[in-house]
Design an enzyme around this catalytic site. Structure first.
Site, PDB file in Angstrom:
ATOM      1  N   ASP A 265      61.906  30.667  27.617  1.00 59.15           N
ATOM      2  CA  ASP A 265      63.465  31.169  27.391  1.00 59.15           C
ATOM      3  C   ASP A 265      63.149  31.706  26.056  1.00 59.15           C
ATOM      4  O   ASP A 265      62.952  31.174  24.732  1.00 59.15           O
ATOM      5  CB  ASP A 265      64.237  29.978  27.516  1.00 59.15           C
ATOM      6  CG  ASP A 265      65.640  30.338  27.015  1.00 59.15           C
ATOM      7  OD1 ASP A 265      65.917  31.436  26.852  1.00 59.15           O
ATOM      8  OD2 ASP A 265      66.643  29.296  26.925  1.00 59.15           O
TER       9      ASP A 265
ATOM     10  N   GLU B 239      65.309  33.735  19.919  1.00 65.90           N
ATOM     11  CA  GLU B 239      65.048  32.559  20.449  1.00 65.90           C
ATOM     12  C   GLU B 239      63.493  32.555  20.689  1.00 65.90           C
ATOM     13  O   GLU B 239      62.802  33.473  21.335  1.00 65.90           O
ATOM     14  CB  GLU B 239      65.887  32.265  21.879  1.00 65.90           C
ATOM     15  CG  GLU B 239      65.427  31.159  22.787  1.00 65.90           C
ATOM     16  CD  GLU B 239      66.481  31.104  23.645  1.00 65.90           C
ATOM     17  OE1 GLU B 239      67.029  32.020  24.187  1.00 65.90           O
ATOM     18  OE2 GLU B 239      66.712  29.975  24.243  1.00 65.90           O
TER      19      GLU B 239
ATOM     20  N   ASP C 169      68.258  38.339  26.497  1.00 64.73           N
ATOM     21  CA  ASP C 169      67.684  37.090  26.826  1.00 64.73           C
ATOM     22  C   ASP C 169      67.072  37.042  28.004  1.00 64.73           C
ATOM     23  O   ASP C 169      67.439  36.960  28.813  1.00 64.73           O
ATOM     24  CB  ASP C 169      68.901  36.083  26.471  1.00 64.73           C
ATOM     25  CG  ASP C 169      68.414  34.665  26.387  1.00 64.73           C
ATOM     26  OD1 ASP C 169      67.272  34.207  26.673  1.00 64.73           O
ATOM     27  OD2 ASP C 169      69.303  33.852  25.897  1.00 64.73           O
TER      28      ASP C 169
ATOM     29  N   GLU D 192      66.647  28.468  19.693  1.00 62.30           N
ATOM     30  CA  GLU D 192      67.721  29.612  19.428  1.00 62.30           C
ATOM     31  C   GLU D 192      68.549  29.664  18.392  1.00 62.30           C
ATOM     32  O   GLU D 192      69.320  28.582  18.223  1.00 62.30           O
ATOM     33  CB  GLU D 192      68.066  30.110  20.812  1.00 62.30           C
ATOM     34  CG  GLU D 192      69.164  29.184  21.467  1.00 62.30           C
ATOM     35  CD  GLU D 192      69.513  29.267  22.780  1.00 62.30           C
ATOM     36  OE1 GLU D 192      70.093  30.399  22.969  1.00 62.30           O
ATOM     37  OE2 GLU D 192      69.056  28.422  23.759  1.00 62.30           O
TER      38      GLU D 192
HETATM   39  C1  HZT Z   1      72.532  27.964  30.742  1.00 62.21           C
HETATM   40  C2  HZT Z   1      72.624  28.864  31.824  1.00 62.21           C
HETATM   41  C3  HZT Z   1      71.913  29.773  32.271  1.00 62.21           C
HETATM   42  C4  HZT Z   1      71.417  27.125  28.839  1.00 62.21           C
HETATM   43  C5  HZT Z   1      71.485  28.329  26.765  1.00 62.21           C
HETATM   44  C6  HZT Z   1      70.874  29.444  26.842  1.00 62.21           C
HETATM   45  C7  HZT Z   1      70.352  31.454  27.477  1.00 62.21           C
HETATM   46  O1  HZT Z   1      74.152  27.530  26.252  1.00 62.21           O
HETATM   47  C8  HZT Z   1      72.393  23.048  26.032  1.00 62.21           C
HETATM   48  C9  HZT Z   1      72.297  23.809  24.819  1.00 62.21           C
HETATM   49  C10 HZT Z   1      70.626  29.947  31.365  1.00 62.21           C
HETATM   50  C11 HZT Z   1      70.640  29.373  30.151  1.00 62.21           C
HETATM   51  C12 HZT Z   1      71.384  28.202  29.962  1.00 62.21           C
HETATM   52  F1  HZT Z   1      71.833  30.634  33.120  1.00 62.21           F
HETATM   53  N1  HZT Z   1      71.957  27.674  27.970  1.00 62.21           N
HETATM   54  N2  HZT Z   1      69.413  29.701  26.481  1.00 62.21           N
HETATM   55  N3  HZT Z   1      69.412  30.914  26.872  1.00 62.21           N
HETATM   56  N4  HZT Z   1      71.246  30.493  27.567  1.00 62.21           N
HETATM   57  S1  HZT Z   1      73.350  26.743  27.119  1.00 62.21           S
HETATM   58  C13 HZT Z   1      73.031  25.290  26.470  1.00 62.21           C
HETATM   59  O2  HZT Z   1      74.279  26.714  28.567  1.00 62.21           O
HETATM   60  S2  HZT Z   1      73.147  23.911  27.254  1.00 62.21           S
HETATM   61  C14 HZT Z   1      72.600  25.313  25.378  1.00 62.21           C
HETATM   62 MN    MN Z   2      67.949  32.186  26.069  1.00 61.60          MN
HETATM   63 MN    MN Z   3      67.957  28.873  25.676  1.00 60.18          MN
END
Ligand code: HZT
Ligand code: MN
Ligand code: MN
Length: 430
Positions: free
Chosen positions: A214, A411, A203, A316
């Site tokens: 992303d 994603e 990712d 995603e």
């Molecule tokens: C949070 C922290 C990171 C966001 C999704 C995600 C990786 O699961 C609402 C919906 C990076 C991304 C994120 F360091 N997250 N996309 N890619 N992770 S999440 C989320 O926290 S908040 C999904």
């Molecule tokens: Mn991601």
């Molecule tokens: Mn994401």
């Protein structure tokens, strides 16, 4: 600021196999098919100005030893006119939006947002090049730290080694393996090694002026997982097709789940249904904000919130052979300033010093422990844990399904233009 040994290591990291023919970066048909340039700066620390005499002599030494390397140059050298390739254009699904496609007014509205779209396109082209390098160089036997360094130094180099808040890494590189679905990246000293049978979600986040691309894919070295990967890839593409202005988020989730759960995986004579991981979501993306408050479910949760004109989303989906439900577990690596962190009073000298370092290095972009160390912080863990307890910093621990299960992810980042949607991170790979 950086030890000479470290610089050497970074230079060595960027070495690639000697090739006589140029190896063009991944691109989606007409998207970004430009050959890599000649020589320019290398990845790692500092820009041209910051390049030390020591580093230059090391580079020459490597050349003299005939270990040729394809140097990574800032992507700006490939697009002198500053026009980066557009993503995949798609028309909106709802009948009520048919007028948007041809509306002169909607096309005019779109021009007002053009700076933002250009920044996303530049980030997406960097993303395609970084993941092309990742796909061609990641091999079983590498440590998770080597893999993260390879990807992140490549992102820094293509972005021109500018300040972290101007462009470059948008969030920590996710390298979650097997039952770990998301938010694993190595912390310092991690000795884990990637194995032949592993299912790794890669990712990658790239930002340009706070516009974060992303996008993630799943890497395997055994075709026995193919139907799992196909299920998740098709589920994500379904989410992308269903997305649009005025579309209800719950409806997108329902369509994703239906496709995902039409698949199964046969492993060692046992058949597993593939489940959508029901507590993982896509999300909208704001300026320097990875999750803007809306979530895109991957099951129908009844959410009637609608997508809106001008919004940007990470679509995603995650499939699993396990429970289809994740819990936070294991040592945390991912962090970000909390949404309203400025309203929280910060107690303690060490905490205040760490907070101002976080603000100046990352702002509201997510980061990991390795990036703090790279920024010169050490013995910060107590203060960091205190900032988390005070609600100033949010922690994002690894998200895991049941032990022994396999999870996969795909994603993309999409842009909801007034007249059409653009799958900006689309490539010829996924
Ligand atoms: C949070 C922290 C990171 C966001 C999704 C995600 C990786 O699961 C609402 C919906 C990076 C991304 C994120 F360091 N997250 N996309 N890619 N992770 S999440 C989320 O926290 S908040 C999904
Ligand atoms: Mn991601
Ligand atoms: Mn994401």
């Amino acid at each position: 600021m950086i030890a000479e040994e470290e610089v050497t290591a970074q230079v060595a990291d960027l070495k690639v196999e000697q090739t006589s023919t140029s190896n063009p970066p991944a691109s989606a048909g007409t998207i970004g098919s430009v050959a890599t340039d000649g020589e320019a700066d290398e990845g790692g620390e500092g820009g041209e100005e910051g390049e030390t005499a020591a580093k230059k002599s090391k580079s020459k030494k490597n050349k003299n030893k005939n270990k040729k390397k394809k140097k990574i140059t800032t992507i700006d050298n490939s697009y002198a006119d500053g026009k980066f390739p557009e993503g995949e254009w798609m028309e909106y699904p709802l009948e009520v939006n048919l007028y948007r496609t041809t509306s002169e007014e909607k096309r005019y509205d779109d021009r007002l947002l053009n700076n933002k779209w250009e920044d996303f396109r530049k980030g997406a082209e960097i993303h395609r090049r970084v993941r092309h390098k990742a796909k061609s160089s990641i091999k079983p036997g590498m440590t998770m730290t080597e893999i993260a360094d390879l990807i992140e130094n490549s992102t820094r180099a293509y972005s021109g080694n500018v300040h972290t808040k101007t462009a470059g890494i948008g969030f920590p590189t996710g390298l979650s393996v097997n039952h770990i679905a998301a938010h694993y990246t190595p912390n310092a000293g991690d000795k884990n090694v990637l194995k032949q049978e592993d299912v790794m979600k890669v990712d990658i986040g790239v930002h340009v002026n706070g516009c974060i691309v992303d996008s993630a894919f799943t890497l395997t070295f055994d075709d026995k997982y193919d139907s799992l990967l196909q299920a998740v890839k098709e589920a994500t593409n379904t989410g992308i097709k269903e997305a649009g202005i005025d579309v209800r988020l719950g409806d997108i989730g329902g369509a994703i789940q239906e496709v995902m759960e039409s698949y199964e995986l046969e492993l060692d004579g046992k058949t597993y249904p593939i489940k959508a991981i029901r507590n993982l979501n896509g999300h909208n993306i704001g300026d320097y904000v990875i999750h803007g408050g809306k979530t895109v479910p991957i099951v129908n949760n009844g959410d009637t919130t609608k997508m809106e004109e001008g919004e940007t989303f990470a679509i995603e989906t995650f499939g699993s052979t396990g429970e289809g439900y994740v819990i936070p577990q294991g040592e945390c690596s991912h962090y970000a300033l909390a949404h309203e962190y400025q309203k929280v009073p910060v107690m303690g000298d060490r905490c205040q010093k760490l907070l101002s370092s976080i603000e100046s290095n990352f702002g509201t972009l997510p980061w990991c422990r390795r990036y703090l160390e790279r920024a010169g912080e050490d013995k910060y863990l107590l203060a960091l844990n205190q900032l988390v307890r005070q609600g100033v910093v949010e922690d994002y621990p690894p998200l895991v399904d049941v032990r022994g299960s396999y999870t996969a992810q795909y994603e993309h980042t999409i842009l909801l233009h007034p007249h059409k949607k653009e799958v900006v991170s689309r490539g010829d790979d996924y």
